[in-house]
Design an enzyme around this catalytic site. Structure first.
Site, PDB file in Angstrom:
ATOM      1  N   CYS A  54      65.410  -2.156  68.940  1.00 58.91           N
ATOM      2  CA  CYS A  54      64.697  -2.763  67.818  1.00 58.91           C
ATOM      3  C   CYS A  54      64.150  -4.117  68.268  1.00 58.91           C
ATOM      4  CB  CYS A  54      65.651  -2.946  66.634  1.00 58.91           C
ATOM      5  SG  CYS A  54      64.854  -3.642  65.181  1.00 58.91           S
ATOM      6  N   LEU A  55      62.891  -4.367  67.960  1.00 52.94           N
ATOM      7  CA  LEU A  55      62.272  -5.639  68.358  1.00 52.94           C
ATOM      8  C   LEU A  55      62.910  -6.814  67.615  1.00 52.94           C
ATOM      9  CD1 LEU A  55      58.546  -4.453  68.482  1.00 52.94           C
ATOM     10  CD2 LEU A  55      60.144  -4.744  70.399  1.00 52.94           C
ATOM     11  N   HIS A  66      63.636   5.099  61.725  1.00 48.77           N
ATOM     12  CA  HIS A  66      64.037   3.708  62.023  1.00 48.77           C
ATOM     13  C   HIS A  66      63.121   2.732  61.268  1.00 48.77           C
ATOM     14  CE1 HIS A  66      65.268   0.494  65.075  1.00 48.77           C
ATOM     15  NE2 HIS A  66      64.164  -0.026  64.546  1.00 48.77           N
ATOM     16  N   GLU A  67      61.804   2.991  61.306  1.00 51.57           N
ATOM     17  CA  GLU A  67      60.850   2.076  60.648  1.00 51.57           C
ATOM     18  C   GLU A  67      60.960   2.187  59.119  1.00 51.57           C
ATOM     19  OE1 GLU A  67      59.758  -0.011  62.563  1.00 51.57           O
ATOM     20  OE2 GLU A  67      59.924   1.044  64.468  1.00 51.57           O
ATOM     21  N   HIS A 116      63.615  -0.014  57.944  1.00 52.75           N
ATOM     22  CA  HIS A 116      63.202  -1.426  57.829  1.00 52.75           C
ATOM     23  C   HIS A 116      62.588  -1.689  56.452  1.00 52.75           C
ATOM     24  CE1 HIS A 116      64.022  -3.254  61.673  1.00 52.75           C
ATOM     25  NE2 HIS A 116      63.334  -2.354  62.364  1.00 52.75           N
ATOM     26  N   GLY A 144      57.084   0.858  67.820  1.00 51.12           N
ATOM     27  CA  GLY A 144      56.942   0.893  66.366  1.00 51.12           C
ATOM     28  C   GLY A 144      57.113  -0.503  65.798  1.00 51.12           C
ATOM     29  N   GLN A 160      59.364  -6.580  59.429  1.00 49.89           N
ATOM     30  CA  GLN A 160      59.753  -7.327  60.633  1.00 49.89           C
ATOM     31  C   GLN A 160      58.850  -8.535  60.886  1.00 49.89           C
ATOM     32  OE1 GLN A 160      59.904  -3.435  62.945  1.00 49.89           O
ATOM     33  NE2 GLN A 160      61.391  -4.658  64.061  1.00 49.89           N
TER      34      GLN A 160
HETATM   35  O1  K1U Z   1      61.349  -1.174  64.897  1.00 52.93           O
HETATM   36  C1  K1U Z   1      61.276  -1.701  65.984  1.00 52.93           C
HETATM   37  O2  K1U Z   1      61.785  -2.777  66.171  1.00 52.93           O
HETATM   38  C2  K1U Z   1      60.549  -1.025  67.125  1.00 52.93           C
HETATM   39  C3  K1U Z   1      61.458  -0.177  68.009  1.00 52.93           C
HETATM   40  C4  K1U Z   1      61.249   1.268  67.634  1.00 52.93           C
HETATM   41  C5  K1U Z   1      62.271   2.263  68.077  1.00 52.93           C
HETATM   42  C6  K1U Z   1      62.572   2.439  69.419  1.00 52.93           C
HETATM   43  C7  K1U Z   1      63.496   3.408  69.809  1.00 52.93           C
HETATM   44  C8  K1U Z   1      64.092   4.202  68.869  1.00 52.93           C
HETATM   45  C9  K1U Z   1      63.798   4.013  67.537  1.00 52.93           C
HETATM   46  C10 K1U Z   1      62.873   3.054  67.139  1.00 52.93           C
HETATM   47  C11 K1U Z   1      61.060  -0.443  69.459  1.00 52.93           C
HETATM   48  O3  K1U Z   1      59.952  -0.271  69.831  1.00 52.93           O
HETATM   49  S1  K1U Z   1      62.307  -0.993  70.523  1.00 52.93           S
HETATM   50  C12 K1U Z   1      61.466  -1.106  72.116  1.00 52.93           C
HETATM   51  C13 K1U Z   1      61.223   0.215  72.749  1.00 52.93           C
HETATM   52  O4  K1U Z   1      61.792   1.206  72.354  1.00 52.93           O
HETATM   53  C14 K1U Z   1      60.261   0.325  73.869  1.00 52.93           C
HETATM   54  C15 K1U Z   1      59.686  -0.774  74.430  1.00 52.93           C
HETATM   55  C16 K1U Z   1      58.787  -0.642  75.478  1.00 52.93           C
HETATM   56  C17 K1U Z   1      58.465   0.602  75.965  1.00 52.93           C
HETATM   57  C18 K1U Z   1      59.044   1.710  75.407  1.00 52.93           C
HETATM   58  C19 K1U Z   1      59.943   1.586  74.369  1.00 52.93           C
HETATM   59 ZN    ZN Z   2      63.500  -2.002  64.371  1.00 51.34          ZN
END
Ligand code: K1U
Ligand code: ZN
Length: 167
Positions: free
Chosen positions: A91-92, A133-134, A137, A46, A51
């Site tokens: 979270c990225l 979560h998004e 943000h 996401g 972000q």
């Molecule tokens: O908002 C963000 O920073 C994105 C975040 C979204 C999220 C993940 C897990 C729970 C709630 C919200 C991410 O994508 S973190 C990375 C991640 O979960 C992932 C990365 C690679 C493969 C699979 C998952």
């Molecule tokens: Zn996030």
């Protein structure tokens, strides 16, 4: 298409409340394409416009294995939130930190799609968690803010130290 820079916690710009999109235009769609490319490259499931330092209410999500199931939510609003579930989140903008958080188990959201058409979406499981979560943000909230002050301080120090070491 372009890869966008993802703001890293604790950047103050992550606390900005995003403004509604007044008209979905070709420029909106170009931004959505760049956000999707950035999310896929990260990789993540996401990304909110906040972000990438664009303070408009736009979210992209893709939970598919094949990375061809892009979901776009513009000006998302909750219609319903039900139940509670604990799930691990990442979270990225807070790389390498994964924490358990309690959120609504099932949600219904109303949003515009990339063509400006209003849609309603029922979600549960990881999709419901990711949408919440998004949407946080877009309100200028980062998931670590739900944790204790002690944990937040530790995460902040860890990320600042890691960033200093990689400069
Ligand atoms: O908002 C963000 O920073 C994105 C975040 C979204 C999220 C993940 C897990 C729970 C709630 C919200 C991410 O994508 S973190 C990375 C991640 O979960 C992932 C990365 C690679 C493969 C699979 C998952
Ligand atoms: Zn996030």
């Amino acid at each position: 298409m372009a890869l966008l820079k993802i703001l890293q916690y604790p950047d103050d710009r992550l606390y900005t409340v995003a403004k509604p999109v007044t008209k979905v235009t070709d420029a909106t769609r170009a931004l959505i394409r760049d956000m999707a490319e950035t999310m896929y490259a990260a990789p993540g499931i996401g990304l909110a416009a906040t972000q990438v330092d664009v303070h408009e209410r736009i979210i992209v999500i893709d939970l598919s294995e094949t990375r061809d199931g892009l979901l776009v939510l513009i000006n998302p609003e909750f219609v319903r939130r039900e139940g509670e579930v604990v799930r691990e989140e990442g979270c990225l903008s807070v790389p390498g930190i994964y924490e358990n958080l309690t959120r609504a188990e099932r949600i219904c959201v109303r949003a515009l799609d990339e063509n400006g058409i209003p849609r309603e979406l029922e979600a549960e499981g990881l999709l419901a968690t990711c949408i919440q979560h998004e949407m946080d943000h877009l309100e200028g909230r980062v998931f670590v803010e739900y944790l204790s002050q002690l944990k937040q301080t530790r995460i902040r120090a860890k990320l600042i130290k890691r960033r200093r070491e990689t400069l």
